[in-house]
Enzyme design. Sequence first.
Site, mmCIF file in Angstrom:
data_model
loop_
_atom_site.group_PDB
_atom_site.id
_atom_site.type_symbol
_atom_site.label_atom_id
_atom_site.label_comp_id
_atom_site.label_asym_id
_atom_site.label_seq_id
_atom_site.Cartn_x
_atom_site.Cartn_y
_atom_site.Cartn_z
ATOM 1 N N ASP B 35 0.692 -1.188 0.185
ATOM 2 C CA ASP B 35 -0.029 -0.121 -0.211
ATOM 3 C C ASP B 35 0.856 1.058 0.454
ATOM 4 O O ASP B 35 0.114 2.119 -0.233
ATOM 5 C CB ASP B 35 -0.612 -0.011 1.162
ATOM 6 C CG ASP B 35 -2.013 -0.712 1.015
ATOM 7 O OD1 ASP B 35 -2.313 -1.559 0.002
ATOM 8 O OD2 ASP B 35 -2.781 -0.731 2.245
ATOM 9 N N GLY B 36 1.829 0.924 0.082
ATOM 10 C CA GLY B 36 2.319 2.182 0.521
ATOM 11 C C GLY B 36 3.034 2.771 2.027
ATOM 12 O O GLY B 36 3.074 4.265 1.642
ATOM 13 N N PRO B 112 4.201 -4.167 10.379
ATOM 14 C CA PRO B 112 3.942 -4.251 9.144
ATOM 15 C C PRO B 112 2.973 -5.041 8.701
ATOM 16 O O PRO B 112 1.833 -4.495 9.162
ATOM 17 C CB PRO B 112 4.762 -5.733 9.504
ATOM 18 C CG PRO B 112 4.849 -5.758 10.906
ATOM 19 C CD PRO B 112 4.439 -4.416 11.629
ATOM 20 N N ASP B 168 -1.585 8.905 -8.366
ATOM 21 C CA ASP B 168 -0.626 9.167 -9.590
ATOM 22 C C ASP B 168 -0.877 7.408 -10.725
ATOM 23 O O ASP B 168 -1.331 7.928 -11.856
ATOM 24 C CB ASP B 168 0.613 8.975 -9.307
ATOM 25 C CG ASP B 168 1.507 7.832 -8.942
ATOM 26 O OD1 ASP B 168 0.885 7.456 -7.780
ATOM 27 O OD2 ASP B 168 2.263 7.075 -9.013
ATOM 28 N N GLY B 467 3.460 -37.547 35.656
ATOM 29 C CA GLY B 467 4.041 -38.639 34.789
ATOM 30 C C GLY B 467 3.165 -38.977 32.700
ATOM 31 O O GLY B 467 1.596 -38.032 33.009
ATOM 32 N N SER B 541 -1.756 -34.769 34.201
ATOM 33 C CA SER B 541 -1.603 -33.366 34.074
ATOM 34 C C SER B 541 0.068 -32.777 33.579
ATOM 35 O O SER B 541 1.141 -33.047 34.049
ATOM 36 C CB SER B 541 -1.031 -33.331 35.634
ATOM 37 O OG SER B 541 -0.428 -34.269 36.338
#
Lengths: 302, 635
Positions: B35-36, B112, B168, B467, B541
Site C-alpha cells: 500500500d506504500g 508491518p 498517480d 507422568g 497432567s
Amino acid sequence: MNGATLSHLEALEAESIHILREVVAECENPVMLYSVGKDSAAMLHVAMKAFAPSKPPFPLLHVDTTWKFREMIAFRDELTEKLGVKLLVHINREGLEQGINPFTHGSGVHTDVMKTQGLKQALEKYGFDAAFGGARRDEEKSRAKERIFSFRSAQHRWDPKRQRPELWRLYNARKNKGESFRVFPMSNWTELDIWQYIYLENIPIVPLYLAKERPVVERDGTLIMVDDERMPLAPGEKPMMKKVRFRTLGCYPLTGAIESEADTLLAIIQEMLLTTTSERQGRVIDHDAAASMEKKKQEGYF
Amino acid sequence: MAHKSALIAADIEGYLKAHQYKSLLRFMTCGSVDDGKSTLIGRLLYESKMIFEDQLSALEADSRKFGTQGDHLDLALLVDGLAAEREQGITIDVAYRFFSTERRKFIVADTPGHEQYTRNMATAASAVDLAIILIDARKGVLTQTRRHSYIVSLLRIPKVILAVNKMDAVGFSRETFDAIVADYRAFAERIGLADVVAIPISALRGDNVTEGSPNMPWYNGRALMEQLESVVIDGHPRSRPFRMSVQWVNRPDQDFRGFAGMIASGVVNNGDRIRVLPSGKESRVGRVLTPNGDRDSAIAGQSVTLTLEHEIDISRGDLLSSAESPAGVADQLQATVIWMHEEPMLPGRPYGMKIGASNVVATITSLKYKVNVNTLEHVAARKLDLNEIGICNIGLDRQIPFDAYAENRETGSFILIDRLTNDTVGAGLIQFALRRADNIHWQSVDVNKSARAAMKGQKPCVLWFTGISGAGKSTLSNLVDKRLAAAGKHTYLLDGDNVRHGLNKDLGFTDADRVENIRRAGEVARLMVDAGLIVLVSFISPFRSERRMARDLLAKGEFIEVFVDTPLAVAEARDNKGLYKKARRGELEHFTGIDSPYEAPEHPEIRIDTTATTPDQAVELIFAKLSEAGILNTG
C-alpha cells in the site's frame, strides 16, 4: 505547560518519570548506566525529579574503559558528589592486565573487552536485574524497534523473538532468576529534545561539548584529541591546537572531534540545527557494516 | 536539519522559545503489503528534512543495492530496520520514527502489513491518538482495510485519516477517490468510526503529502501533513474524572509520605476529595508535587507525587480516584482479549494480569466467542490462537479498581502474562464488571480444616502423581494409598481415568479440555484437603501451568508433586492398555508424548526414575519424604 496541554518536552519527561518509577517498583535491584554524556545527563536529571524529595533509589554505574577523556572523569565525580547519588565505577581488570587498548587491539576488541564485557562483569558482580540506559530510538535505524523494557536472557543476550509487546503504559517487568532488563526511559526523545531540555533545565554537561582550543591529530580524516601521553604519535607527528568540540563522548582515541566555534550551549544547539551530518558519525565504532549495532546489541553492548 | 528557519541562524534563543511549546502527536499508519506505507513515512521524514546528508548518501547506496524504485530514491528503505527483514523484504515489528515541523513533534508507529498483523497493530494502536489508514487507489477497500479499521475502532483511536494512496496510478481520478471514500464510510459507520477525514495522495510522488497537489485541483481539503499538524487531540481527556494509579510510595523520612504516579485522566487540585480504591477510604489532596515543584493542580499526562491529609493505608496498585465519580471495583469482568502468543489462550488456565500498577492472577472463566476480524462475525471457540480476538469472562484472585475501556483507555486496559515464561501473551479491554460474584459470599464455617485434620489425627495434603501414560502412576499411587490406609490414615485416590468416567466425562483431550480436566481435579483435591484427607491424585497432567494452578490452590507444603519419570520408549514398550499402538496407528488423537506435549516438572518434590527403581523402593522413597515433611508424624 500552557494551561490545558503539555508541551512535547513535558510529555516526554512525564513518560520517562513513569518508566523510571515502574522499574523501581517492580525490579529488585536496578542500576542506572551512567556514561557521563549528554543523554546520561538528561536521564539523571529526570531521575532526580522522579523520586524527589527522595534521592533516586538506585546507584549509578560507570563502566570505565580507562580511556575516557580526563574531563569526563572529573565531571562525573564532581556531579555525583554534588547530587548526593551513589556512584559505582567498574573497570574490567582482566582486560587491563592484558593491556587491551584501542591502538594495538583496534576499536572492536577494545570496545568488546573493556565496555561490553566490563558491563556484563559489573551487572553480574552486583546482581543488577534492571539497568537504565540513555539510548534513544532516533539514534540509529535498528534502534527504532527497540522496546523500552528490553529483555535479556541470563547470558545477557538480546533475542528479538523474546522481546515483549508493549501496550498502553503497561510494561511487563516480570522475569525468572538470572534474567534482566535494559530499560530505556529516554527512548522517545530526539537529539534536539535532549539539547532543548538541557538548555531549559540548566543541566550541567561536560565542557568537552563546547568548542575550545584542544590538541588534536588527524587520523584517517578524523580529528582525535591527544588527551594524555598514552596516545602514540607517528614519527614527526605533532598535535595541532584547533578549536574543536565533540558531538558525542566516549573513549578519547575513538571519538572524533569537529572543528567548531560553538562555545556556548545555545551556539551548539544552533550548530546542531544547521548541521548536516548525523550524531553517530563522530563515533569511530559505528563505521562498520550497516547492521553492526544490531549485532552489538545481541552480544550485550548497548 | 529539521527546520529551515532563518530564525535558527539569526536568533537561536527566539527559535527555541518558539519551539518550546510544540505539542506532541503520536500516530500510526496501517496498510496492507504494497500500500506504500513505508514509502509514506519515508516521504514524511524526507519532506520534513529529518534526514541528514550522511543518511541520505547511505540511502542512495541502499537504493541501488536493495531498492525497488529503479534510479529513484527508495524512501521505504529509510524505515525498514533490522538486517533480517531487509533481506526478506518485509517489516516484522513495530518501529517508531520521529520528525517535527514548525508546529508539532510527531512520533509515528510503523507496523508491518502482512497477515500476522493483529498483534503488532494492536501494540501500536494502544499508544496513539491518530491512525492513517492507507488504501491503494487501484484496489479500493480490501479485507485488510476492514480488519485494520476494526482494530482501530476496537482500540478507540480518537482520530482517523483515510489516505487514498497511489492516486498517480489512477490518473488522479476524482471519481475513483469519491467511490472509495463512499464505500469506506459505509463500512466505518457500521463499526462506529465516525471521525474520518479522507485525503487523496501519492506518497511516491509527494502529491498532497506536505502541500496541495496541482494534479488534483478538485481536492480542496488539507494536505496530509497540514491535517497532522492541525488536528485537535484530546488524548488525556481533562474533562473525565480524576484517576491515578499509585506506582510507588515515596517515603524519604517520617514527615513525608507521597503517592507517585502518572495522572491517567482528569485534573487534581489540592484540597480535592479523593477516594482510594479498592479500599474505598477517602481523604483530601494535601500537596501536588510536579516535576517543577509544588503546584496547585496537575492534569492528565503528568507524572506527579501527591500527599493526602489523612494517614490511610495505600500501596502500589491502588487507584486514587475522584470521590464524586469513583472508578468501579470488581473481581469478575467481561473483556475483549487480543491474543498475542503462539501458545494459545486456554480457558481455565491462570495468567498473570497487569492493570494499572496492579498485578493479579486472572483466569478466563469462559470464552464466549471469538470475532472473525475480516467479517466481524462471532464464532464459537474453545481457545484463542495468536492474533485472534475473543470476548471473555475473567475471574481475578482479588478485587481491582477499573473503568470500562470505552470510558478510559488507561484504567480499562490490561495485559496478560504467562506465569512460567513471563511473556506478555495477551491484551485486554474491559467491557464491564460481572455482578455474579457479589451475590455468592464465601460462607465461613466453624469446623475448619485444622479441626477436621485434628479429628483424623493427620496432616492433610495432596500427593500429585504426574507422568506420561504407562509411566506407572496408577501402580505407585495405589501402593502408597494401601500403605497409608494400613497405617490408619484417611485417604482418597483420584485417578485420572476414573474421574473421566464421571465428573469429567464431558471433556475430551484437546489442550483446552486438558486444562479444564486438571482444574476440576485440583478443585476436588482442595475440597478433600479441606475435609482433612490425604489425597492422592494420579493424572497425566501434562502442563506445568495447570500443575502450578493446583499447587496454588493449596497452602504452602500441602502440595507434593511426584514426578513418575519413565522415558517414552519404556512406557511405549510396556503399553499395558494398548493405547500407544492405537495412537501410533492414528486412532487416538492428542495422545501425550505422541502428538500432544508433556512438560516435565522442573522442581518436583519427589522424582521416581522407574527405570532404576522398583515400585517398592519408590514407595519407600515417598514415605521417607512424607515423614520428612511431617505428614506422618502427627498421627
